[in-house]
Structure formats: C-alpha cells, structure tokens
Design a protein around this motif. Structure first.
Motif, PDB file in Angstrom:
ATOM      1  N   LEU A 167       0.851  -1.181   0.000  1.00 31.91           N
ATOM      2  CA  LEU A 167       0.000   0.000   0.000  1.00 31.91           C
ATOM      3  C   LEU A 167       0.890   1.236   0.000  1.00 31.91           C
ATOM      4  CD1 LEU A 167      -3.002   0.570   0.074  1.00 31.91           C
ATOM      5  CD2 LEU A 167      -2.867   0.622   2.536  1.00 31.91           C
ATOM      6  N   THR A 168       0.988   1.890  -1.146  1.00 36.87           N
ATOM      7  CA  THR A 168       1.849   3.057  -1.265  1.00 36.87           C
ATOM      8  C   THR A 168       0.994   4.274  -1.539  1.00 36.87           C
ATOM      9  OG1 THR A 168       2.148   2.579  -3.599  1.00 36.87           O
ATOM     10  CG2 THR A 168       3.848   1.756  -2.112  1.00 36.87           C
ATOM     11  N   ILE A 169       0.451   4.821  -0.493  1.00 40.32           N
ATOM     12  CA  ILE A 169      -0.363   6.015  -0.641  1.00 40.32           C
ATOM     13  C   ILE A 169       0.503   7.204  -0.288  1.00 40.32           C
ATOM     14  CG2 ILE A 169      -2.352   7.262   0.264  1.00 40.32           C
ATOM     15  CD1 ILE A 169      -3.759   4.607   0.579  1.00 40.32           C
ATOM     16  N   GLY A 170       0.564   8.159  -1.186  1.00 36.51           N
ATOM     17  CA  GLY A 170       1.393   9.334  -0.966  1.00 36.51           C
ATOM     18  C   GLY A 170       0.561  10.541  -0.579  1.00 36.51           C
ATOM     19  N   LEU A 171       1.248  11.548  -0.111  1.00 38.32           N
ATOM     20  CA  LEU A 171       0.565  12.784   0.237  1.00 38.32           C
ATOM     21  C   LEU A 171      -0.010  13.405  -1.023  1.00 38.32           C
ATOM     22  CD1 LEU A 171       3.152  14.359   2.682  1.00 38.32           C
ATOM     23  CD2 LEU A 171       0.974  13.325   3.276  1.00 38.32           C
ATOM     24  N   PRO A 172      -1.194  13.977  -0.934  1.00 37.90           N
ATOM     25  CA  PRO A 172      -1.759  14.629  -2.115  1.00 37.90           C
ATOM     26  C   PRO A 172      -0.901  15.823  -2.523  1.00 37.90           C
ATOM     27  CG  PRO A 172      -3.097  15.058  -0.181  1.00 37.90           C
ATOM     28  CD  PRO A 172      -2.043  14.076   0.225  1.00 37.90           C
ATOM     29  N   GLY A 225      -2.791   7.761   8.461  1.00 34.52           N
ATOM     30  CA  GLY A 225      -1.403   7.775   8.900  1.00 34.52           C
ATOM     31  C   GLY A 225      -0.511   8.746   8.147  1.00 34.52           C
ATOM     32  N   LEU A 226      -1.038   9.397   7.118  1.00 32.55           N
ATOM     33  CA  LEU A 226      -0.238  10.360   6.357  1.00 32.55           C
ATOM     34  C   LEU A 226       0.093  11.600   7.181  1.00 32.55           C
ATOM     35  CD1 LEU A 226      -2.021  10.260   2.875  1.00 32.55           C
ATOM     36  CD2 LEU A 226       0.192   9.260   3.469  1.00 32.55           C
ATOM     37  N   GLY A 227      -0.695  11.843   8.216  1.00 33.02           N
ATOM     38  CA  GLY A 227      -0.455  13.012   9.047  1.00 33.02           C
ATOM     39  C   GLY A 227      -0.964  14.307   8.439  1.00 33.02           C
ATOM     40  N   VAL A 228      -1.904  14.214   7.489  1.00 32.98           N
ATOM     41  CA  VAL A 228      -2.514  15.390   6.874  1.00 32.98           C
ATOM     42  C   VAL A 228      -3.945  15.474   7.424  1.00 32.98           C
ATOM     43  CG1 VAL A 228      -3.220  16.494   4.707  1.00 32.98           C
ATOM     44  CG2 VAL A 228      -1.121  15.120   4.795  1.00 32.98           C
ATOM     45  N   GLY A 229      -4.201  16.484   8.258  1.00 35.58           N
ATOM     46  CA  GLY A 229      -5.475  16.588   8.961  1.00 35.58           C
ATOM     47  C   GLY A 229      -6.693  16.472   8.064  1.00 35.58           C
ATOM     48  N   ASP A 230      -6.680  17.169   6.921  1.00 34.49           N
ATOM     49  CA  ASP A 230      -7.838  17.127   6.025  1.00 34.49           C
ATOM     50  C   ASP A 230      -8.069  15.725   5.465  1.00 34.49           C
ATOM     51  OD1 ASP A 230      -8.176  19.826   6.454  1.00 34.49           O
ATOM     52  OD2 ASP A 230      -7.338  20.440   4.525  1.00 34.49           O
ATOM     53  N   ILE A 231      -6.985  15.022   5.126  1.00 36.79           N
ATOM     54  CA  ILE A 231      -7.124  13.663   4.584  1.00 36.79           C
ATOM     55  C   ILE A 231      -7.621  12.716   5.677  1.00 36.79           C
ATOM     56  CG2 ILE A 231      -5.884  11.716   3.538  1.00 36.79           C
ATOM     57  CD1 ILE A 231      -6.313  14.058   1.624  1.00 36.79           C
TER      58      ILE A 231
END
Length: 181
Positions: free
Chosen positions: A4-9, A162-168
């Motif tokens: 699972l390789t989900i990157g920051l938008p 887990g990306l640490g981006v509040g909106d996501i």
C-alpha cells in the motif's frame, strides 16, 4: 496484496512521499466507486466511472471521463461527462472539465494510491479538491463491482489517516460504503 503506497496529495505536499502515478493503461476502463467521503454519493448506488483515452492534442493525452450512477430507490441511470487533462508538473493529477451544459464546471483530482489484490482485482484511491459545488473528498475505486475485502478497505483508510494530513484524516474518517448491485 500489493504494498500500500499512498502518498501525500500534491495539493498539500511541499515535501514528503508522493504517490507514484499509475500508467494510463492502468486507469483506462471502468471502475466502481465502492467507498467515498463525498456527500453527493449518499443515497446513490452503482456509481461507476469509465475512463477512455482521447486522441492526443498537441502532445497532451486527455482522458474521457464518464460517471454513471443511480439513486438508491430508482432504476434511472444518470451520468456526468467530462474530460480530464493532466495537471502540468503534477504526474498523477488531473483537471476535470464538464462537457455539454456542465462545461462551466471544473475540478481537480489526483491519485493517492493504487494497487491490486491477490485475486487480481485492482483499486485506486482518489482525492478531489473542493469546488464551488462540492467539498473535498476521497473515493476508493475497484475494478470489481463487489469491491474490495473489508480488510483492504480498512488498511487503505488507516494508511490515509497515517499520512499526518489533517484534512485527509478527516475525509478518511468520513468515508462510507456505496451500494453496488
């Protein structure tokens, strides 16, 4: 399952991991939107998106984008048709423009992650930026109408959080299942 390789938008990330974009060959075809945080899909079923390559225009590969869906209590199929143009300098991101009477509408979307399951089903996670008509949102697509196993959906949502981006994180917390029948 593929890692699972989900990157920051890209609209949020000035640095950090980014999703390696899928190839056009991976994107082209019909996808079933099985989970979403977008309120416009509440009360809808059988949401699907079909992407088709358009002839290159001045070296730019655009994609025909046809969304079809039904209200939960209706057999009538409704559609939204547009064209996706790659966002310059942002591989894996597109700018959508409506066709026909929707020509005044536009949006930005991008791939946050993609992969396939052990049984060969493919999936994509997309992010949609806020527009005049809709809030920002995420969708999970599956090639199979039946969708993905719950464990994979849960892992995708946990990875997004887990990306640490509040909106996501907020969007992942608000994701709901869309009926497919």
């Amino acid at each position: 399952m593929t890692a699972l390789t989900i990157g920051l938008p890209k609209i949020y990330a000035a640095e950090g991991a980014k999703c390696v974009p899928p190839t056009n060959d991976f994107i082209i075809g019909t996808w079933h939107v099985t989970h979403s945080s977008l309120p416009l899909w509440k009360g809808k079923r059988n949401v699907n998106i079909t992407y088709k390559l358009l002839p290159e225009d001045s070296g730019v590969q655009k994609i025909d984008d046809l969304v079809q869906y039904q209200a939960v209590n209706s057999d009538k199929v409704k559609s939204v048709h547009g064209v996706d143009t790659p966002t310059p300098g942002n591989p894996g991101a597109w700018d959508w423009r409506g066709k026909g009477w929707l020509m005044i509408a536009s949006s930005h979307w991008e791939c946050l992650g993609f992969g396939h399951t052990d049984d060969g089903n493919c999936w994509i996670v997309t992010y949609f930026a806020k527009t005049l008509f809709t809030p920002a949102g995420i969708d999970i697509y599956s090639r199979n109408k039946e969708g993905l196993p719950k464990e994979i959906v849960d892992k995708i949502l946990e990875t997004l959080k887990g990306l640490g981006v509040g909106d996501i994180t907020e969007l992942a917390n608000g994701a709901f299942q869309i009926p497919q029948n």
